[in-house]
Design a protein around this motif. Structure first.
Motif, PDB file in Angstrom:
ATOM      1  N   UNK A  74     -22.911  53.218  13.556  1.00  0.00           N
ATOM      2  CA  UNK A  74     -24.106  52.589  14.134  1.00  0.00           C
ATOM      3  C   UNK A  74     -23.766  51.743  15.353  1.00  0.00           C
ATOM      4  N   UNK A  75     -22.581  51.137  15.348  1.00  0.00           N
ATOM      5  CA  UNK A  75     -22.187  50.280  16.464  1.00  0.00           C
ATOM      6  C   UNK A  75     -21.821  51.083  17.706  1.00  0.00           C
ATOM      7  N   UNK A  76     -21.252  52.255  17.505  1.00  0.00           N
ATOM      8  CA  UNK A  76     -20.715  53.009  18.645  1.00  0.00           C
ATOM      9  C   UNK A  76     -21.618  54.158  19.076  1.00  0.00           C
ATOM     10  N   UNK A  77     -22.731  54.383  18.377  1.00  0.00           N
ATOM     11  CA  UNK A  77     -23.616  55.484  18.741  1.00  0.00           C
ATOM     12  C   UNK A  77     -24.323  55.199  20.056  1.00  0.00           C
ATOM     13  N   UNK A  78     -24.391  56.192  20.917  1.00  0.00           N
ATOM     14  CA  UNK A  78     -25.059  56.050  22.211  1.00  0.00           C
ATOM     15  C   UNK A  78     -26.550  55.860  22.001  1.00  0.00           C
ATOM     16  N   UNK A  79     -27.091  54.772  22.552  1.00  0.00           N
ATOM     17  CA  UNK A  79     -28.504  54.477  22.381  1.00  0.00           C
ATOM     18  C   UNK A  79     -29.358  54.771  23.595  1.00  0.00           C
ATOM     19  N   UNK A  80     -28.709  55.097  24.711  1.00  0.00           N
ATOM     20  CA  UNK A  80     -29.428  55.393  25.952  1.00  0.00           C
ATOM     21  C   UNK A  80     -28.837  56.641  26.591  1.00  0.00           C
ATOM     22  N   UNK A  81     -29.576  57.311  27.483  1.00  0.00           N
ATOM     23  CA  UNK A  81     -29.022  58.471  28.189  1.00  0.00           C
ATOM     24  C   UNK A  81     -27.753  58.131  28.964  1.00  0.00           C
ATOM     25  N   UNK A  82     -27.708  56.932  29.543  1.00  0.00           N
ATOM     26  CA  UNK A  82     -26.510  56.544  30.297  1.00  0.00           C
ATOM     27  C   UNK A  82     -25.310  56.378  29.370  1.00  0.00           C
ATOM     28  N   UNK A  83     -25.545  55.735  28.213  1.00  0.00           N
ATOM     29  CA  UNK A  83     -24.452  55.562  27.255  1.00  0.00           C
ATOM     30  C   UNK A  83     -23.936  56.910  26.751  1.00  0.00           C
ATOM     31  N   UNK A  84     -24.843  57.858  26.528  1.00  0.00           N
ATOM     32  CA  UNK A  84     -24.439  59.193  26.102  1.00  0.00           C
ATOM     33  C   UNK A  84     -23.619  59.879  27.190  1.00  0.00           C
ATOM     34  N   UNK A  85     -24.056  59.744  28.438  1.00  0.00           N
ATOM     35  CA  UNK A  85     -23.318  60.361  29.542  1.00  0.00           C
ATOM     36  C   UNK A  85     -21.906  59.791  29.647  1.00  0.00           C
ATOM     37  N   UNK A  86     -21.784  58.472  29.533  1.00  0.00           N
ATOM     38  CA  UNK A  86     -20.468  57.840  29.610  1.00  0.00           C
ATOM     39  C   UNK A  86     -19.591  58.297  28.452  1.00  0.00           C
ATOM     40  N   UNK A  87     -20.163  58.345  27.248  1.00  0.00           N
ATOM     41  CA  UNK A  87     -19.399  58.780  26.076  1.00  0.00           C
ATOM     42  C   UNK A  87     -18.920  60.215  26.237  1.00  0.00           C
ATOM     43  N   UNK A  88     -19.780  61.084  26.731  1.00  0.00           N
ATOM     44  CA  UNK A  88     -19.387  62.486  26.887  1.00  0.00           C
ATOM     45  C   UNK A  88     -18.362  62.675  27.995  1.00  0.00           C
ATOM     46  N   UNK A  89     -18.494  61.917  29.063  1.00  0.00           N
ATOM     47  CA  UNK A  89     -17.493  62.003  30.130  1.00  0.00           C
ATOM     48  C   UNK A  89     -16.132  61.508  29.638  1.00  0.00           C
ATOM     49  N   UNK A  90     -16.142  60.471  28.808  1.00  0.00           N
ATOM     50  CA  UNK A  90     -14.889  60.007  28.208  1.00  0.00           C
ATOM     51  C   UNK A  90     -14.312  61.069  27.272  1.00  0.00           C
ATOM     52  N   UNK A  91     -15.186  61.771  26.552  1.00  0.00           N
ATOM     53  CA  UNK A  91     -14.714  62.840  25.687  1.00  0.00           C
ATOM     54  C   UNK A  91     -14.084  63.972  26.475  1.00  0.00           C
ATOM     55  N   UNK A  92     -14.727  64.341  27.585  1.00  0.00           N
ATOM     56  CA  UNK A  92     -14.184  65.392  28.447  1.00  0.00           C
ATOM     57  C   UNK A  92     -12.837  64.976  29.015  1.00  0.00           C
ATOM     58  N   UNK A  93     -12.751  63.736  29.464  1.00  0.00           N
ATOM     59  CA  UNK A  93     -11.497  63.236  30.025  1.00  0.00           C
ATOM     60  C   UNK A  93     -10.394  63.207  28.967  1.00  0.00           C
ATOM     61  N   UNK A  94     -10.752  62.797  27.746  1.00  0.00           N
ATOM     62  CA  UNK A  94      -9.750  62.719  26.683  1.00  0.00           C
ATOM     63  C   UNK A  94      -9.229  64.101  26.299  1.00  0.00           C
ATOM     64  N   UNK A  95     -10.102  65.101  26.308  1.00  0.00           N
ATOM     65  CA  UNK A  95      -9.651  66.452  25.989  1.00  0.00           C
ATOM     66  C   UNK A  95      -8.718  66.990  27.068  1.00  0.00           C
ATOM     67  N   UNK A  96      -8.988  66.630  28.305  1.00  0.00           N
ATOM     68  CA  UNK A  96      -8.081  67.013  29.387  1.00  0.00           C
ATOM     69  C   UNK A  96      -6.729  66.330  29.218  1.00  0.00           C
ATOM     70  N   UNK A  97      -6.768  65.051  28.844  1.00  0.00           N
ATOM     71  CA  UNK A  97      -5.517  64.349  28.544  1.00  0.00           C
ATOM     72  C   UNK A  97      -4.754  65.062  27.427  1.00  0.00           C
ATOM     73  N   UNK A  98      -5.495  65.508  26.440  1.00  0.00           N
ATOM     74  CA  UNK A  98      -4.890  66.209  25.317  1.00  0.00           C
ATOM     75  C   UNK A  98      -4.139  67.452  25.780  1.00  0.00           C
ATOM     76  N   UNK A  99      -4.748  68.205  26.696  1.00  0.00           N
ATOM     77  CA  UNK A  99      -4.101  69.414  27.217  1.00  0.00           C
ATOM     78  C   UNK A  99      -2.804  69.071  27.951  1.00  0.00           C
ATOM     79  N   UNK A 100      -2.827  67.991  28.724  1.00  0.00           N
ATOM     80  CA  UNK A 100      -1.626  67.580  29.462  1.00  0.00           C
ATOM     81  C   UNK A 100      -0.525  67.122  28.503  1.00  0.00           C
ATOM     82  N   UNK A 101      -0.914  66.379  27.458  1.00  0.00           N
ATOM     83  CA  UNK A 101       0.077  65.897  26.491  1.00  0.00           C
ATOM     84  C   UNK A 101       0.673  67.057  25.707  1.00  0.00           C
ATOM     85  N   UNK A 102      -0.168  68.038  25.360  1.00  0.00           N
ATOM     86  CA  UNK A 102       0.348  69.208  24.646  1.00  0.00           C
ATOM     87  C   UNK A 102       1.319  69.997  25.517  1.00  0.00           C
TER      88      UNK A 102
END
Length: 458
Positions: free
Chosen positions: A201-229
């Motif tokens: 409940x604390x970390x759920x995106x409550x606005x379109x902007x928060x969702x966009x930021x969360x998803x962009x962070x997810x995309x960036x983290x997956x790219x980091x994952x590929x580099x680390x692998x």
């Protein structure tokens, strides 16, 4: 722009234009397509995960309901498709019903002495059940319903525990929402990623902007994952193929056969084992958290810059964050708040040993419940003696590192960064000598291997 500002993966979630674009229909499709494309390269479950990510993006107002449906899919439909036996599916269903029922009962009868400490009740029931079905090998069929329930209970008990501590949440959630967190479609281990419905409940995106930021962070983290692998694969090739460094299992086997490697080669094997564990856990955790962020939950990373640690306690927090949080929540706080209140130093030490010692052993004993099934509960407890040594060493190291927190950090790159990190890495390498996931070697072999690192032949 200077070299200090250079980033392998740009912080796209901080670019206003990118965030604005990610809030549009076209931008959402681009972000989802890029994420699912990368995910398809590293996860065999990319299609169902990607499908639910699309639903959580298009139906943000019903995100928790979508996740609950995803939980049902991930816990029952996907395993059934993969050929899981009917008993295992029924066992999973019974444990889900048990968890939901226990949560509902703890809310309805909150003032009852039985539910005064619902997590203790849960752990007591789990321990009792495993002790009964695992009283001796072969007492119950390995593929029968009794062990199916046991496996499901061991995998789910900490999800249920987080639900139980959320029973007085404001607002109180219905049981189906709590059950919907037991097996999130983005994956997890027996340790919940992230921590229960209260944290959701604390970390759920409550606005379109928060969702966009969360998803962009997810995309960036997956790219980091590929580099680390990629770095992981390169490390393995250099260490094990080009340099011929033995694995830690090979080093232990050499000790057991009285043909130990040279001291330098043994140290190289434990350093490589440390790096291997760090790479594997980082990649695994990044994939899960990246999917969680894409679903609209801005969860913290499981592994976050562990090589910036200055103490053993700090490394433990950065290395496996959600596991550390689990132990702190269910073992440290109860011990710290209940015992030795008038003796602050002893209070802290007791809480640390309750967490990194007892809690650590308890978690792994029931996480690896297949050993209970094969050997019986008594033998399974006995073979945990090797891991118990590691837990004891970790507890002592954390107490020492906490005792030194009052000292100001040293300045300079060498004294302030490299030397503290070196001490942390060496400490963990020595502790990992006593981590044998497959219980292949008895305690005496581990002890001899530990001594051999210092040139002592015993």
């Amino acid at each position: 722009m200077t070299w200090r500002d250079f980033r392998l993966v740009p912080p796209i979630e901080t670019y206003p234009r990118v965030v604005a674009l990610a809030q549009t229909k076209t931008g959402k499709l681009v972000v989802l397509a890029a994420f699912v494309t990368m995910l398809s390269r590293i996860s065999p479950a990319w299609l169902p995960i990607g499908s639910f990510l699309v639903l959580t993006t298009l139906l943000p107002g019903r995100r928790r309901a979508v996740v609950a449906v995803g939980t049902v899919f991930w816990a029952f439909i996907w395993p059934a498709r993969a050929g899981m036996s009917a008993n295992l599916l029924v066992g999973e269903a019974l444990v889900f019903l048990f968890g939901g029922g226990l949560y509902a009962a703890s809310r309805s009868f909150a003032k009852s002495p039985l539910f005064a400490r619902p997590v203790v009740l849960l752990l007591t029931l789990t321990t009792t059940y495993l002790a009964i079905v695992g009283a001796r090998p072969g007492l119950f069929r390995a593929d029968g319903l009794a062990w199916a329930v046991a496996h499901a209970l061991c995998n789910t008990q900490w999800f249920i525990a987080y639900a139980l501590i959320d029973r007085s949440g404001n607002p109180a959630e219905p049981a189906w929402k709590q059950v919907g967190t037991f097996a999130p479609f983005w994956g997890s281990t027996a340790t919940p990623f992230p921590k229960g419905a209260a944290n959701w409940r604390k970390i759920e995106a409550g606005t379109p902007e928060a969702l966009a930021v969360s998803q962009l962070k997810g995309l960036k983290l997956l790219l980091w994952c590929a580099l680390i692998e990629a770095a992981h694969l390169g490390f393995n090739w250099v260490a094990y193929r080009a340099w011929g460094i033995p694995s830690i299992t090979e080093a232990r086997r050499a000790i057991a056969q009285n043909t130990p490697f040279a001291v330098g080669m043994s140290w190289a094997s434990i350093f490589c084992n440390f790096a291997e564990r760090l790479f594997s856990l980082t990649v695994f955790g990044h994939i899960i958290i990246a999917c969680c962020r894409m679903a609209g939950f801005a969860a913290l990373r499981n592994t976050y810059r562990p090589l910036e640690s200055r103490s053993v306690a700090d490394f433990w927090n950065r290395y496996y964050y959600y596991y550390k949080e689990l132990l702190v929540q269910f073992f440290y706080y109860p011990a710290f708040l209940r015992y030795f209140k008038r003796r602050p130093r002893l209070r802290r030490i007791f809480a640390v040993f309750s967490t990194a010692g007892f809690g650590n052993v308890y978690y792994h004993l029931f996480r690896d419940d297949h050993w209970i099934q094969q050997n019986g509960i008594v033998s399974a407890v006995r073979q945990m003696n090797v891991y118990a040594i590691q837990c004891l060493l970790l507890s002592v190291a954390i107490c020492i590192s906490q005792a030194g927190r009052a000292a100001p950090p040293a300045r300079g790159w060498l004294r302030g960064r490299l030397l503290p990190l070196g001490g942390v890495v060496v400490s963990y390498c020595l502790m990992f000598v006593f981590v044998d996931d497959e219980f292949q070697f008895p305690l005496r072999v581990h002890a001899r291997f530990f001594a051999s690192l210092f040139g002592i032949d015993v």
